[in-house]
Write a protein that holds these residues in place. Sequence first.
Motif, PDB file in Angstrom:
ATOM      1  N   THR A  99       0.816  -1.217   0.000  1.00 29.44           N
ATOM      2  CA  THR A  99       0.000   0.000   0.000  1.00 29.44           C
ATOM      3  C   THR A  99       0.850   1.267   0.000  1.00 29.44           C
ATOM      4  O   THR A  99       0.477   2.268  -0.611  1.00 29.44           O
ATOM      5  CB  THR A  99      -0.942   0.026   1.215  1.00 29.44           C
ATOM      6  OG1 THR A  99      -0.165  -0.079   2.423  1.00 29.44           O
ATOM      7  CG2 THR A  99      -1.934  -1.116   1.175  1.00 29.44           C
ATOM      8  N   ILE A 100       1.986   1.228   0.666  1.00 32.54           N
ATOM      9  CA  ILE A 100       2.842   2.412   0.736  1.00 32.54           C
ATOM     10  C   ILE A 100       3.982   2.347  -0.272  1.00 32.54           C
ATOM     11  O   ILE A 100       4.302   3.341  -0.917  1.00 32.54           O
ATOM     12  CB  ILE A 100       3.396   2.585   2.164  1.00 32.54           C
ATOM     13  CG1 ILE A 100       2.239   2.823   3.142  1.00 32.54           C
ATOM     14  CG2 ILE A 100       4.409   3.736   2.227  1.00 32.54           C
ATOM     15  CD1 ILE A 100       2.652   2.846   4.602  1.00 32.54           C
ATOM     16  N   GLY A 101       4.578   1.178  -0.412  1.00 33.32           N
ATOM     17  CA  GLY A 101       5.774   1.075  -1.245  1.00 33.32           C
ATOM     18  C   GLY A 101       5.565   0.565  -2.653  1.00 33.32           C
ATOM     19  O   GLY A 101       6.481   0.618  -3.479  1.00 33.32           O
ATOM     20  N   GLY A 102       4.375   0.035  -2.948  1.00 33.87           N
ATOM     21  CA  GLY A 102       4.150  -0.526  -4.276  1.00 33.87           C
ATOM     22  C   GLY A 102       4.981  -1.764  -4.534  1.00 33.87           C
ATOM     23  O   GLY A 102       5.286  -2.105  -5.678  1.00 33.87           O
ATOM     24  N   VAL A 103       5.354  -2.476  -3.458  1.00 32.66           N
ATOM     25  CA  VAL A 103       6.158  -3.692  -3.576  1.00 32.66           C
ATOM     26  C   VAL A 103       5.239  -4.902  -3.550  1.00 32.66           C
ATOM     27  O   VAL A 103       4.364  -5.015  -2.684  1.00 32.66           O
ATOM     28  CB  VAL A 103       7.199  -3.780  -2.438  1.00 32.66           C
ATOM     29  CG1 VAL A 103       7.987  -5.085  -2.531  1.00 32.66           C
ATOM     30  CG2 VAL A 103       8.143  -2.580  -2.486  1.00 32.66           C
ATOM     31  N   HIS A 104       5.451  -5.804  -4.487  1.00 33.26           N
ATOM     32  CA  HIS A 104       4.585  -6.967  -4.630  1.00 33.26           C
ATOM     33  C   HIS A 104       5.135  -8.146  -3.836  1.00 33.26           C
ATOM     34  O   HIS A 104       6.294  -8.531  -4.018  1.00 33.26           O
ATOM     35  CB  HIS A 104       4.489  -7.355  -6.113  1.00 33.26           C
ATOM     36  CG  HIS A 104       3.522  -8.457  -6.380  1.00 33.26           C
ATOM     37  ND1 HIS A 104       3.908  -9.746  -6.627  1.00 33.26           N
ATOM     38  CD2 HIS A 104       2.168  -8.456  -6.436  1.00 33.26           C
ATOM     39  CE1 HIS A 104       2.834 -10.497  -6.841  1.00 33.26           C
ATOM     40  NE2 HIS A 104       1.770  -9.733  -6.722  1.00 33.26           N
ATOM     41  N   PRO A 105       4.324  -8.752  -2.939  1.00 34.94           N
ATOM     42  CA  PRO A 105       4.796  -9.927  -2.199  1.00 34.94           C
ATOM     43  C   PRO A 105       4.595 -11.210  -3.005  1.00 34.94           C
ATOM     44  O   PRO A 105       3.526 -11.436  -3.569  1.00 34.94           O
ATOM     45  CB  PRO A 105       3.907  -9.927  -0.950  1.00 34.94           C
ATOM     46  CG  PRO A 105       2.621  -9.297  -1.413  1.00 34.94           C
ATOM     47  CD  PRO A 105       2.990  -8.307  -2.486  1.00 34.94           C
ATOM     48  N   ARG A 106       5.608 -12.032  -3.077  1.00 31.43           N
ATOM     49  CA  ARG A 106       5.502 -13.358  -3.710  1.00 31.43           C
ATOM     50  C   ARG A 106       5.799 -14.381  -2.627  1.00 31.43           C
ATOM     51  O   ARG A 106       6.940 -14.536  -2.184  1.00 31.43           O
ATOM     52  CB  ARG A 106       6.476 -13.489  -4.862  1.00 31.43           C
ATOM     53  CG  ARG A 106       6.345 -14.812  -5.648  1.00 31.43           C
ATOM     54  CD  ARG A 106       6.959 -14.609  -7.023  1.00 31.43           C
ATOM     55  NE  ARG A 106       7.197 -15.821  -7.782  1.00 31.43           N
ATOM     56  CZ  ARG A 106       6.296 -16.436  -8.536  1.00 31.43           C
ATOM     57  NH1 ARG A 106       5.047 -15.967  -8.585  1.00 31.43           N
ATOM     58  NH2 ARG A 106       6.606 -17.508  -9.234  1.00 31.43           N
ATOM     59  N   THR A 107       4.762 -15.071  -2.167  1.00 28.02           N
ATOM     60  CA  THR A 107       4.912 -15.928  -0.996  1.00 28.02           C
ATOM     61  C   THR A 107       5.363 -17.329  -1.372  1.00 28.02           C
ATOM     62  O   THR A 107       5.016 -17.868  -2.424  1.00 28.02           O
ATOM     63  CB  THR A 107       3.593 -16.028  -0.209  1.00 28.02           C
ATOM     64  OG1 THR A 107       2.567 -16.551  -1.057  1.00 28.02           O
ATOM     65  CG2 THR A 107       3.185 -14.671   0.325  1.00 28.02           C
TER      66      THR A 107
END
Length: 359
Positions: A99-107
């Motif tokens: 939401t803040i950094g625009g970083v996508h999590p890949r779990t």
Amino acid sequence: MVTRTVDLRSDTVTKPTEAMRTAMANAEVDDDVLSHDPTARRLETEMARITGKEAALFVPSGTMGNLICVLTHCPIRGSEVILGDSCHIHIYENGGISTIGGVHPRTVKNNEDGTMDINQMEAAIRDPRFEICYPTTRLICLENSHAHSGGRCLSPEYIDQVGELAKKYGLKLHIDGARIFNASVALGVPVDRLVQAADSVSICLSKGLGAPVGTVIVGSETFIARARILRKTLGGGMRQVGVLCAAALIALQENVGKLEGDHKKAKTLAVGLNKIKGLNVDIDSVETNIVYCDILKSVNITETKLCKILEGHGILILPEGPFRIRMVLHHQISESDVHYTLSCMQQAVNGVHGKQDGK
């Protein structure tokens, strides 16, 4: 009337000791946003020394610490981070990296011991030749100890393997070390060795160490210089912050040595709970200060109801999901508190059994 309180909700609930309050009252302070607070500098220098890193930065919370680290490593929106599906950053930090950094999590699936399979992590790294469609993998995150796995510890050998994988693909490695001192004590391995392969580490001061506020992030001088700017952007520059850092220095001096006792009390609690009919604890999984306890459905009591009954005896614990509760030990829980908790737990479960039996 409840005359005793045993607070097992988390190790974040500790109260500042008298030594901490005295240190806070007498702290030498200046403007930390301008990098002039001498007590903050002392704490940061000490944390850099303990972790074997070049520099350190005090931040208000573990969530902000992890967010700053991820964003510093992933300055371009659309970057991707590989992390465990049950890690704290992914579940309990409001999705801030996205939401803040625009970083996508890949779990990648966390194993029961908090690790992730090395081959699965490697398979999760995006092929840069197809960047027209894929996000760009830039970071791997580990958590040590791993809270959702019951405080299990990642070995230095495993962390080294992940570090080698990151280097192979030009990635960075961040460790959420909120309870890294617990892991260090449990494994008998110095903190600097545990984080040797990491490019950055966030270390909470207000969990097992018992300080009232704060986290320190560590890394290279260049990394920390960038992180300092992000801290200001996120509202984490707190001026005369030495008042808080003074308490953290006392925590480092006085409470690291108490962690082994916390772990022993957690094991005592786990063994005792496992002896109560209707409860089940995986005793081997209790490596540090966190105890997960499953309530068998045959008892016919929910985790919420059990917590409510125990609250009536002054025992505070958290429900952790359907028929599961969590307890966390800390330096302000005594052996007597543990035995009192076991006695009340036995009464609570037996009371339910008694009603079922018509007694």
